[in-house]
Design a protein around this motif. Structure first.
Motif, PDB file in Angstrom:
ATOM      1  N   ASP A 197      -0.303  42.842  47.036  1.00  0.00           N
ATOM      2  CA  ASP A 197       0.779  42.896  46.048  1.00  0.00           C
ATOM      3  C   ASP A 197       2.077  43.359  46.697  1.00  0.00           C
ATOM      4  O   ASP A 197       3.146  42.792  46.457  1.00  0.00           O
ATOM      5  CB  ASP A 197       0.382  43.833  44.906  1.00  0.00           C
ATOM      6  CG  ASP A 197       1.427  43.887  43.798  1.00  0.00           C
ATOM      7  OD1 ASP A 197       1.729  42.827  43.225  1.00  0.00           O
ATOM      8  OD2 ASP A 197       1.940  44.984  43.523  1.00  0.00           O
ATOM      9  N   VAL A 198       1.995  44.391  47.532  1.00  0.00           N
ATOM     10  CA  VAL A 198       3.184  44.882  48.231  1.00  0.00           C
ATOM     11  C   VAL A 198       3.719  43.813  49.179  1.00  0.00           C
ATOM     12  O   VAL A 198       4.939  43.575  49.262  1.00  0.00           O
ATOM     13  CB  VAL A 198       2.879  46.181  48.998  1.00  0.00           C
ATOM     14  CG1 VAL A 198       4.052  46.598  49.869  1.00  0.00           C
ATOM     15  CG2 VAL A 198       2.523  47.299  48.020  1.00  0.00           C
ATOM     16  N   ALA A 199       2.827  43.132  49.903  1.00  0.00           N
ATOM     17  CA  ALA A 199       3.242  42.083  50.832  1.00  0.00           C
ATOM     18  C   ALA A 199       3.954  40.949  50.095  1.00  0.00           C
ATOM     19  O   ALA A 199       5.017  40.474  50.526  1.00  0.00           O
ATOM     20  CB  ALA A 199       2.025  41.546  51.585  1.00  0.00           C
ATOM     21  N   ARG A 200       3.376  40.510  49.000  1.00  0.00           N
ATOM     22  CA  ARG A 200       3.985  39.419  48.233  1.00  0.00           C
ATOM     23  C   ARG A 200       5.327  39.829  47.640  1.00  0.00           C
ATOM     24  O   ARG A 200       6.284  39.045  47.603  1.00  0.00           O
ATOM     25  CB  ARG A 200       3.007  38.991  47.124  1.00  0.00           C
ATOM     26  CG  ARG A 200       3.296  37.637  46.517  1.00  0.00           C
ATOM     27  CD  ARG A 200       2.263  37.279  45.473  1.00  0.00           C
ATOM     28  NE  ARG A 200       2.299  38.185  44.334  1.00  0.00           N
ATOM     29  CZ  ARG A 200       3.219  38.145  43.373  1.00  0.00           C
ATOM     30  NH1 ARG A 200       4.190  37.256  43.392  1.00  0.00           N
ATOM     31  NH2 ARG A 200       3.161  39.004  42.365  1.00  0.00           N
ATOM     32  N   GLY A 208       7.332  28.832  54.595  1.00  0.00           N
ATOM     33  CA  GLY A 208       7.059  29.113  56.001  1.00  0.00           C
ATOM     34  C   GLY A 208       6.599  30.526  56.294  1.00  0.00           C
ATOM     35  O   GLY A 208       6.229  30.835  57.428  1.00  0.00           O
ATOM     36  N   THR A 209       6.600  31.404  55.306  1.00  0.00           N
ATOM     37  CA  THR A 209       6.144  32.777  55.520  1.00  0.00           C
ATOM     38  C   THR A 209       4.625  32.841  55.434  1.00  0.00           C
ATOM     39  O   THR A 209       3.970  31.955  54.868  1.00  0.00           O
ATOM     40  CB  THR A 209       6.754  33.743  54.486  1.00  0.00           C
ATOM     41  OG1 THR A 209       6.332  33.343  53.176  1.00  0.00           O
ATOM     42  CG2 THR A 209       8.275  33.717  54.554  1.00  0.00           C
ATOM     43  N   ILE A 210       4.052  33.902  56.002  1.00  0.00           N
ATOM     44  CA  ILE A 210       2.607  34.108  55.909  1.00  0.00           C
ATOM     45  C   ILE A 210       2.311  35.562  55.568  1.00  0.00           C
ATOM     46  O   ILE A 210       3.089  36.465  55.897  1.00  0.00           O
ATOM     47  CB  ILE A 210       1.867  33.717  57.202  1.00  0.00           C
ATOM     48  CG1 ILE A 210       2.249  34.639  58.369  1.00  0.00           C
ATOM     49  CG2 ILE A 210       2.109  32.259  57.560  1.00  0.00           C
ATOM     50  CD1 ILE A 210       1.383  34.438  59.596  1.00  0.00           C
ATOM     51  N   ILE A 211       1.192  35.762  54.912  1.00  0.00           N
ATOM     52  CA  ILE A 211       0.633  37.095  54.674  1.00  0.00           C
ATOM     53  C   ILE A 211      -0.751  37.115  55.300  1.00  0.00           C
ATOM     54  O   ILE A 211      -1.542  36.186  55.092  1.00  0.00           O
ATOM     55  CB  ILE A 211       0.543  37.420  53.168  1.00  0.00           C
ATOM     56  CG1 ILE A 211       1.936  37.533  52.552  1.00  0.00           C
ATOM     57  CG2 ILE A 211      -0.237  38.716  52.948  1.00  0.00           C
ATOM     58  CD1 ILE A 211       1.924  37.716  51.031  1.00  0.00           C
ATOM     59  N   GLN A 212      -1.030  38.143  56.068  1.00  0.00           N
ATOM     60  CA  GLN A 212      -2.346  38.313  56.670  1.00  0.00           C
ATOM     61  C   GLN A 212      -3.017  39.548  56.074  1.00  0.00           C
ATOM     62  O   GLN A 212      -2.363  40.554  55.813  1.00  0.00           O
ATOM     63  CB  GLN A 212      -2.230  38.464  58.190  1.00  0.00           C
ATOM     64  CG  GLN A 212      -1.686  37.223  58.872  1.00  0.00           C
ATOM     65  CD  GLN A 212      -1.544  37.407  60.370  1.00  0.00           C
ATOM     66  OE1 GLN A 212      -1.251  38.497  60.847  1.00  0.00           O
ATOM     67  NE2 GLN A 212      -1.741  36.339  61.132  1.00  0.00           N
TER      68      GLN A 212
END
Length: 449
Positions: free
Chosen positions: A261-264, A304-308
């Motif tokens: 949630d924080v990443a998004r 183009g962004t990513i979350i891991q």
């Protein structure tokens, strides 16, 4: 005053009564008088689910400034209710009603708010049953047991126009709000990646064996919307998280919900276009833990962004220097943020700014509560009254929870997923599509919108 008129008054009567003499009200003790001030905008609250998250509600309910009345304590296990009532004695000077059946609680028109801290498979059903009966809902994470339930909650919130907030409490942390705002304003340039992580040292769990349900447990009620099955030893008290998919959502639903949630939030993205997973059960191969206990996930987004996601349930090595948190990378620097605040670094890795919190919110400690939870619950109360904007509405909670569901689905079917970036729906996997919803016990089917 009728219940509907009282609820309307709650919205309009945002500030506690100010026209009372400083000498108090004749005939009342100070404690009794405190409970009468602002009675017309007081919220009647019921808590369903009295397990490890109960500590998150003591302070926000006990604060005089919250102006709430704890009307019900509810749990499918009878012994949880008197224990919870005893714990609340430190915070309130009255006894809430104890009712085992959540359905009876929701039929009481005096209840304004449901705090839904039941097991995961009850989160969405308890929430929509409450909304249908005119209640506002604070629902713990994850807000749904499967993707379709999250979509349904968004639709039903709009239909019933109720305040619904998920327990993603870091959205209310002042330090997190400060740094996310700075990131959105270019503090580290253009953001392109976030890495969310969790490391814990959970031990072996017993092999579940069929037995009679424990004394005091309403097993039928506990199962609720889930298809009926015999009781298995040690299920009801937390290990339902790991004993298959009937009730739990694995560690990703249990904890990744927070950091994803924080990443998004930081990257300002919604639905992914691709989900790639590596996962497995790496520890205690002979124990009763059914799901994976280790997961690496990558979510790609259309911009183009990513979350891991790096999730380790049973290996507490602090890869990133902490047991949980989120790192956000930008073209001009990086930010490390967790429940203890944040540190900002320039592109060379030099720390340029920090704001470390003095809060007491736990990391991987079971249950608990703390400053962030208190602030988040109070924000919800005030949003119900119409005097504060929600720090996180149910749509934000549901979209973040969807990332967890997609990761779980990918793990379960053994396929990477291609998703529609407009709504997150799975495009490539028939097995994955079949897990978009679940089988419901007859009579517990979700409503149609």
């Amino acid at each position: 005053m009728s219940n509907s008129n009282r609820r309307e008054f709650i919205k309009k009567s945002a500030v506690a009564t100010l026209g009372i003499s400083a000498f108090g009200a004749v005939g009342f003790s100070p404690k009794s008088y405190a409970r009468i001030i602002g009675a017309n905008d007081r919220l009647n609250v019921a808590i369903a689910g009295l397990g490890r998250r109960l500590g998150a509600y003591y302070e926000p309910i006990g604060l005089k400034s919250s102006n709430v009345n704890l009307l019900y304590l509810c749990d499918a296990m009878k012994s949880q209710m008197p224990k919870a009532a005893k714990n609340f004695e430190k915070w309130i000077d009255y006894q809430p009603k104890q009712e085992q059946n959540i359905l009876k609680v929701l039929e009481d028109n005096e209840v304004d708010v449901l705090i839904n801290a039941t097991p995961d498979h009850w989160h969405a059903p308890g929430t929509w049953l409450a909304m249908e009966r005119g209640k506002h809902v604070y629902v713990e994470k994850p807000c749904s047991h499967n993707p379709w339930e999250g979509e349904l909650l968004i639709a039903l919130q709009k239909k019933y126009n109720k305040v619904v907030q998920m327990g993603n409490q870091q959205r209310s942390a002042p330090e997190s709000r400060e740094i996310i705002s700075a990131i959105h304003n270019g503090a580290i340039g253009k953001v392109y990646m976030a890495k969310a992580f969790y490391s814990n040292n959970r031990g072996a769990v017993p092999l579940p064996k069929a037995q009679a349900a424990p004394d005091g447990l309403d097993w039928d009620l506990f199962q609720g919307p889930a298809p009926r099955k015999p009781y298995m030893h040690d299920t009801w008290d937390y290990n339902w998280h790991w004993y298959g998919w009937d009730y739990g959502t694995a560690e990703t639903g249990n904890n990744a919900t927070h950091e994803l949630d924080v990443a998004r939030w930081a990257l300002q993205v919604d639905y992914p276009s691709e989900v790639m997973i590596t996962s497995g059960k790496m520890h205690y191969p002979e124990d009763g833990w059914v799901m994976y206990d280790t997961m690496d996930a990558t979510f790609k987004f259309g911009n183009g962004t990513i979350i891991q996601w790096d999730g380790k349930s049973r290996n507490s090595y602090k890869t990133y220097g902490s047991d949980r948190g989120t790192i956000i990378y930008g073209t001009e620097g990086s930010v490390y943020v967790d429940r203890g605040g944040y540190k900002q670094f320039d592109r060379s890795g030099k720390e340029v700014k920090s704001n470390l919190a003095s809060n007491n919110e736990g990391g991987t400690v079971l249950g608990g509560g703390g400053d962030m939870s208190t602030t988040h619950v109070v924000n919800f109360f005030n949003a119900v009254r119409g005097i504060e904007k929600q720090n996180s509405n149910i749509e934000e909670g549901a979209v973040s929870t969807l990332l967890c569901h997609l990761a779980n689905i990918s793990s379960r079917v053994g396929e990477n997923l291609i998703c529609d970036p407009k709504n997150g729906h799975i495009l490539n996997s028939e097995k994955g599509k079949a897990l978009w919803t679940r089988e419901y016990e007859k009579g517990w089917e979700p409503p149609r919108v």
